[in-house]
Motif scaffolding. Structure first.
Motif, short mmCIF file in Angstrom:
data_model
loop_
_atom_site.label_atom_id
_atom_site.label_comp_id
_atom_site.label_asym_id
_atom_site.label_seq_id
_atom_site.Cartn_x
_atom_site.Cartn_y
_atom_site.Cartn_z
N TRP A 1 59.61 71.61 -100.29
CA TRP A 1 59.64 72.99 -101.04
C TRP A 1 60.64 73.58 -100.44
O TRP A 1 60.98 73.47 -99.30
CB TRP A 1 58.12 73.67 -100.46
CG TRP A 1 56.80 72.86 -100.85
CD1 TRP A 1 56.39 71.70 -100.22
CD2 TRP A 1 55.90 73.26 -101.70
NE1 TRP A 1 55.10 71.35 -100.66
CE2 TRP A 1 54.86 72.00 -101.97
CE3 TRP A 1 55.95 74.16 -102.83
CZ2 TRP A 1 53.77 72.09 -102.67
CZ3 TRP A 1 54.83 74.23 -103.79
CH2 TRP A 1 53.68 73.35 -103.66
N HIS A 2 61.22 74.52 -101.46
CA HIS A 2 62.09 75.62 -100.95
C HIS A 2 61.30 76.72 -99.95
O HIS A 2 60.06 76.71 -100.42
CB HIS A 2 62.56 76.59 -101.77
CG HIS A 2 63.69 75.73 -102.69
ND1 HIS A 2 63.71 75.54 -104.06
CD2 HIS A 2 64.87 75.44 -102.31
CE1 HIS A 2 64.78 74.88 -104.48
NE2 HIS A 2 65.42 75.04 -103.22
N PRO A 3 61.65 77.07 -98.77
CA PRO A 3 60.73 77.88 -97.98
C PRO A 3 60.08 79.06 -98.74
O PRO A 3 59.05 79.52 -98.57
CB PRO A 3 61.58 78.50 -96.80
CG PRO A 3 62.60 77.14 -96.82
CD PRO A 3 62.87 76.80 -97.96
N GLN A 4 60.68 79.77 -99.77
CA GLN A 4 60.23 80.88 -100.37
C GLN A 4 59.33 80.37 -101.37
O GLN A 4 58.63 81.44 -102.06
CB GLN A 4 61.55 81.95 -101.06
CG GLN A 4 62.29 81.07 -102.12
CD GLN A 4 63.37 80.14 -101.58
OE1 GLN A 4 63.47 79.87 -99.96
NE2 GLN A 4 64.18 79.62 -102.19
N CYS A 5 59.24 79.18 -101.80
CA CYS A 5 58.40 78.58 -102.83
C CYS A 5 56.98 78.21 -102.37
O CYS A 5 56.18 77.82 -103.08
CB CYS A 5 59.23 77.44 -103.76
SG CYS A 5 60.61 77.92 -104.70
N CYS B 1 59.61 75.56 -107.69
CA CYS B 1 60.37 75.82 -108.87
C CYS B 1 61.05 74.61 -109.39
O CYS B 1 61.56 74.93 -110.38
CB CYS B 1 61.53 76.75 -108.33
SG CYS B 1 62.66 76.02 -106.99
N CYS C 1 62.24 70.82 -105.89
CA CYS C 1 61.23 71.58 -105.02
C CYS C 1 59.77 71.46 -105.74
O CYS C 1 59.86 71.69 -107.19
CB CYS C 1 61.76 73.18 -105.08
SG CYS C 1 60.60 74.36 -104.33
N PRO D 1 52.67 84.03 -99.30
CA PRO D 1 53.60 83.12 -98.57
C PRO D 1 52.53 82.33 -97.27
O PRO D 1 51.88 83.08 -96.89
CB PRO D 1 54.70 83.84 -98.02
CG PRO D 1 55.00 85.17 -98.52
CD PRO D 1 53.66 85.34 -98.89
N GLN E 1 53.66 79.16 -101.22
CA GLN E 1 52.68 80.18 -101.15
C GLN E 1 51.73 79.83 -101.82
O GLN E 1 51.49 78.83 -102.14
CB GLN E 1 53.25 81.31 -101.90
CG GLN E 1 53.89 80.93 -103.47
CD GLN E 1 54.69 81.96 -104.18
OE1 GLN E 1 55.03 83.17 -103.53
NE2 GLN E 1 54.95 81.95 -105.46
#
Length: 1005
Positions: A460-464, A443, A440, A473, A466
């Motif tokens: 990318w992880h969706p939560q990463c 992270c 990712c 986000p 931003q």
């Protein structure tokens, strides 16, 4: 009492020693019928002289000394006489002459009483004369009749003759001093001399009167001594003999010498090698391959050809499969279909010896088991060791030991059906994702499940995913990107939107003015000078800044070159590369306004027509006024008014195309030729047509005036001859001045051939022997005559002493003769010799090896030739280091005491004295001095050889012997006195009787 000495003396002198073997002790005999005693001496008494240290002493065979050791042999002198002059007996030296004996002081000239020498006197009428008195009284004697020659005599052959006595000793013919031949001091006429003494030619049997050749033990005329086979003349020291007949070298070699198998040339004597049943030169018996010299013992034969051992094995012996060298013996191993040296059949890798029944083979090379598996068995991809058995795993296209197929990262064993592969290495699932799954971008952890966002080309992880600035986000469809990083809209404009060029704040709404390639807020776009707002379509720009019209013209519009004010309305004149207000463009000289199309310019300034011509127009060379209208004449590189261009002399107007010029001035043709044209050397008139003018001999001529000085024929400038500055036709020139050919005496019209300091027609310069035409660069001269090369060589070049042919190139002068370099060779081995690298014997050349082998003295010890320092001793030659004492081996060549010889053996002085030195008869000690005395059949020290009675030295050798003892002359005479003899006999008789009686008494007792 009268004593009579009767003797006949014979004198004999030898070069080395004196023999007294015929002399004996004097004997005294009694004659009963007479009252006198007679002393009878031996019939032969020899007169001896005292030896000198310079004499060469002859030594007895049992004892020899070196040359510095003198052995004086003394013999007592006899009593001689009586002297024919004084009647006294002679003891000592005497003179024998005219069959009589004389004291030396009594032998005198009968005319002048001069004492004569036994070898220097003349006899006339049995009387002795000195030579001056004899010649004065009788004249020199004739050598033939021995009669005195008082006046009329000849002096020939260092002798004196009557003219009639100087005759041929054979035929008696009277000879003259210039017509005779001498033989052993006797004169002969030429006919008898040649008949009796000249050698006879063994071919024609005629006497050889001039030069003779002594060869084969016979004498030859020079023209009779020729080759038996081909008949060419031979030289005395340059021929070969067979069966008593002479041959030239070529025929002798061809007829009688064996031919070399190698070069097919004859082999000289002593230089033959026999090998393979054939004869060879030593230098031709070489290896067929490497040409290395061979001997009859060290060669190998194959197919009738000789080889050195190395090449023989290289070509014909089997080659070892290992070292590729020949196998010279039968000790070999056969393996892999090849022969091997036992030491060469080794593992190709570790060089360990192999058993021909236990080895591995790969690509034609043998290997031991370990190296074979190491090199060629499959390797485990894990441990890289060979897999020798069949227990293996096939995975990732490579073999593996089962225990070696494990995770590359954690070493966990793997199943060939459950593993991950990357870059040829196996991995377990955990390690594979850790190392190779996508990370990712936020992270940096691996994304295992596939749920990820692709944005900006990265996962990318969706939560990463931003905002980089505020961490808000973001949606992959609603974000701003800058330098690979995502931003929200606010942060993006704050950081990256364009800034106004006036106030430098971001322009967010898009309401902007673009001018001069930059963004502006509308209110910020104003004049840089007066801050007046500007329209993007109505402004002036300079250096990246905007201006209003007034400020722009004030600052940047062009200035009039006349008044220097800006020109705003564009109404201006461009002239002379500058801008002008119309009213400012005027004549520089008179200030009259000018039209941009009607002015004259000079040096960047405008002028009106009048001022321009006055100042700058060309001036007429004749009147020096300006030429205004352009109607002028260009002539002589200058400008002229037409009316000013006229003849300098007569002032007639001239045509610029029809005038003549001299010194920068124009002339009409008449005046020009009168003043400047060259006069003809023939007629004296000017030559107007210079093109047809003849320029020859440094003069000028009309063509019709250029004539032969002899016959007045008109000449061509290309066909005439010159002499003393005058022209001649070819015929008259050659008749008057051309050289005459040295051969035919006719004129040489062309280029003469110059040779021998003379001139020739080319076809007249030919060989005076064969009339062949010659080249001046290729002929020979002798006595002022030319010869072709062939006849010059035949007639005048030196002939090679070897081949008798002319020597045309390099010549070698050696032995007083001339040779071709290839003919100057050793007479023994025929090896060519360098001019300075040969040796000579009897007028013949030898190489160094053959010379020493044939002529150098041989060492008596090692029998090798002595090339350098030679020592001669005992009638033999020695190397200095080989001449040794036979007892102690001491080198004698450097011994200052010399050497001694005994039984043909050499000894040093100490060893000789120890082994062979004689003993003195007087003192019984060894004689070790350099000089000894041999007398009375014994050896003596010189100091011990003394008179028995008075002990006076007898060193002069003048001694007398009595009863085996030496005496001086005085005591010898005493011993020989008759009274003393009688007394001595009586004493001997008395003592003899007493001894007998004493013996009887002792016996009786």
């Amino acid at each position: 009492m009268a004593t009579t000495y009767t003797t006949r003396t014979t004198t004999r002198r030898t070069a080395t020693s004196y023999d007294r073997s015929s002399t004996g002790s004097p004997m005294l005999s009694e004659h009963s019928g007479h009252g006198s005693s007679h002393l009878t001496l031996p019939p032969k008494v020899e007169l001896l002289r005292t030896p000198s240290p310079k004499d060469k002493i002859e030594e007895p065979s049992d004892m020899k000394y070196h040359s510095h050791h003198l052995d004086y042999k003394y013999t007592p002198p006899p009593v001689k006489g009586p002297c024919v002059a004084c009647g006294m007996y002679i003891v000592g030296s005497l003179v024998t002459a005219c069959d009589e004996m004389w004291h030396p002081e009594c032998f005198t000239c009968v005319n002048c009483d001069t004492i004569l020498k036994a070898y220097n006197y003349q006899v006339q009428d049995n009387k002795q004369y000195c030579k001056p008195c004899h010649e004065k009284l009788f004249g020199p004697p004739c050598s033939a009749c021995h009669k005195p020659t008082k006046g009329n005599r000849l002096i020939v052959l260092n002798r004196i003759w009557h003219p009639n006595c100087f005759c041929c000793v054979e035929c008696g013919k009277i000879l003259t001093t210039d017509n005779f031949i001498e033989r052993l001091g006797s004169p002969y006429c030429k006919e008898d001399y040649h008949r009796l003494f000249s050698p006879k030619c063994c071919v024609c049997t005629e006497p050889i009167k001039d030069k003779a050749i002594n060869a084969l033990g016979k004498m030859w005329h020079t023209y009779c001594f020729k080759c038996t086979a081909c008949g060419i003349p031979l030289e005395e020291r340059n021929f070969y003999e067979k069966n008593g007949k002479p041959y030239c070298e070529k025929d002798y070699m061809n007829l009688f010498h064996p031919k070399c198998t190698g070069c097919s040339l004859p082999i000289a004597e002593g230089r033959q090698i026999t090998a393979m049943g054939k004869p060879w030169h030593p230098e031709c018996f070489v290896c067929t391959i490497c040409v290395k010299p061979l001997t009859a013992e060290t060669f190998k034969e194959q197919g009738g050809k000789p080889y050195c051992e190395e090449d023989f094995h290289k070509l014909f012996s089997p080659k070892c499969g290992g070292c590729q060298q020949p196998i010279k013996d039968n000790n070999k191993i056969t393996a892999m279909g090849k022969p091997w040296h036992p030491q060469c059949f080794t593992c190709d890798k570790c060089v360990r010896p192999l058993d021909p029944n236990n080895y591995y083979e790969k690509n034609g090379k043998p290997y031991c088991e370990d190296d074979y598996h190491k090199l060629f068995s499959p390797k485990c991809q894990g441990c890289l060791q060979p897999i020798k058995d069949e227990n293996q795993i096939k995975a990732m296209g490579a073999p593996w030991h089962p225990q070696c197929f494990q995770c590359t990262q954690c070493a966990k064993p793997l199943s060939p059906n459950n593993y991950y592969e990357k870059n040829g290495s196996p991995y377990c699932e955990d390690d594979f994702h850790k190392l190779f799954s996508p990370k990712c971008a936020g992270c940096q952890l691996p994304i295992k499940d596939g749920n990820f966002i692709n944005a900006m080309g990265k996962p990318w992880h969706p939560q990463c995913f931003q905002c980089t600035q505020c961490a808000k986000p973001l949606s992959p469809n609603n974000f701003f990107e800058k330098n690979g990083k995502p931003y929200c809209e606010n942060d993006f404009h704050k950081l990256f939107s364009p800034k106004c060029s006036g106030c430098h704040t971001p322009i967010n709404d898009g309401n902007q003015t673009n001018a001069m390639g930059k963004p502006w807020h509308p209110q910020c776009f104003q004049c840089d000078k007066c801050a007046k707002p500007l329209s993007p379509n109505n402004f002036y720009e300079m250096n990246g800044k905007p201006y209003c019209e007034d400020d722009y013209h004030k600052l940047f519009s062009p200035k009039c070159d006349g008044c220097a004010l800006p020109i705003k309305d564009g109404n201006y004149i461009n002239a002379l590369g500058k801008t002008w207000h119309p009213q400012c463009f005027q004549c520089t000289e008179c200030a009259i306004p000018l039209s941009p199309k009607n002015f004259y310019e000079k040096n960047g300034k405008p002028y009106c027509k009048d001022d321009y011509h006055k100042l700058f127009s060309p001036k007429c060379f004749g009147c020096h006024q300006p030429i205004v209208d352009g109607n002028y004449i260009k002539a002589q590189g200058k400008d002229w008014h037409p009316q000013c261009f006229k003849c300098t002399t007569c002032e007639v107007p001239l045509d610029p195309n029809n005038f003549l010029e001299k010194a920068g001035k124009p002339y009409c043709e008449k005046d020009y030729h009168k003043l400047f044209s060259p006069p003809c050397d023939g007629c004296g008139y000017p030559i107007k047509d210079q093109k047809s003018m003849v320029k020859e001999l440094g003069k000028n001529w009309h063509p019709e005036c250029f004539r032969c000085h002899k016959c007045h024929k008109v000449l061509s400038p290309n066909n005439y001859m010159e002499k003393s500055g005058k022209p001649y036709c070819v015929e008259d020139y050659h008749n008057l001045f051309s050289p005459k050919c040295s051969e035919c005496n006719l004129p040489i019209e062309g280029k003469p051939l110059i040779a021998l300091g003379r001139q020739w027609h080319p076809n007249c310069f030919k060989c005076c022997q064969c009339a062949v035409p010659l080249s001046p660069n290729n002929f020979k001269e002798k006595d002022g005559k030319p010869y072709c090369l062939k006849h010059f060589q035949e007639l005048y070049l030196p002939k090679c002493y070897g081949c008798k042919r002319p020597i045309t190139d390099k010549i070698i002068n050696a032995l007083g003769k001339q040779w071709h370099p290839e003919c100057f060779a050793c007479v023994q081995c025929h090896k060519p010799l360098a001019e300075d690298g040969y040796r000579e014997k009897d007028g013949l050349p030898y190489c160094d090896f053959d010379y020493h082998a044939l002529f150098s003295p041989k060492c008596a010890a090692c029998h090798a030739p002595i090339r350098e320092k030679c020592l001669t001793a005992m009638a033999k030659t020695w190397h200095p280091e080989h001449f040794l004492c036979q007892h102690c081996n001491k080198q004698l060549s450097d011994d200052p005491e010399g050497y001694h010889e005994h039984n043909d053996k050499s000894y040093c002085r100490p060893c000789y004295i120890e082994l062979f030195a004689p003993y003195c008869r007087a003192c019984n000690k060894p004689i070790v001095d350099k000089i000894c005395v041999t007398a009375l059949d014994a050896k003596w020290h010189p100091d011990c050889f003394v008179c028995r009675d008075c002990h006076c030295p007898l060193k002069t050798g003048n001694y007398f012997e009595f009863e085996g003892e030496p005496y001086c002359e005085e005591h010898f005479r005493c011993k020989m006195c008759p009274d003393c003899v009688k007394l001595r006999r009586a004493q001997n008789k008395y003592f003899g009787q007493n001894q007998e009686s004493n013996g009887l008494i002792r016996l009786g007792a």
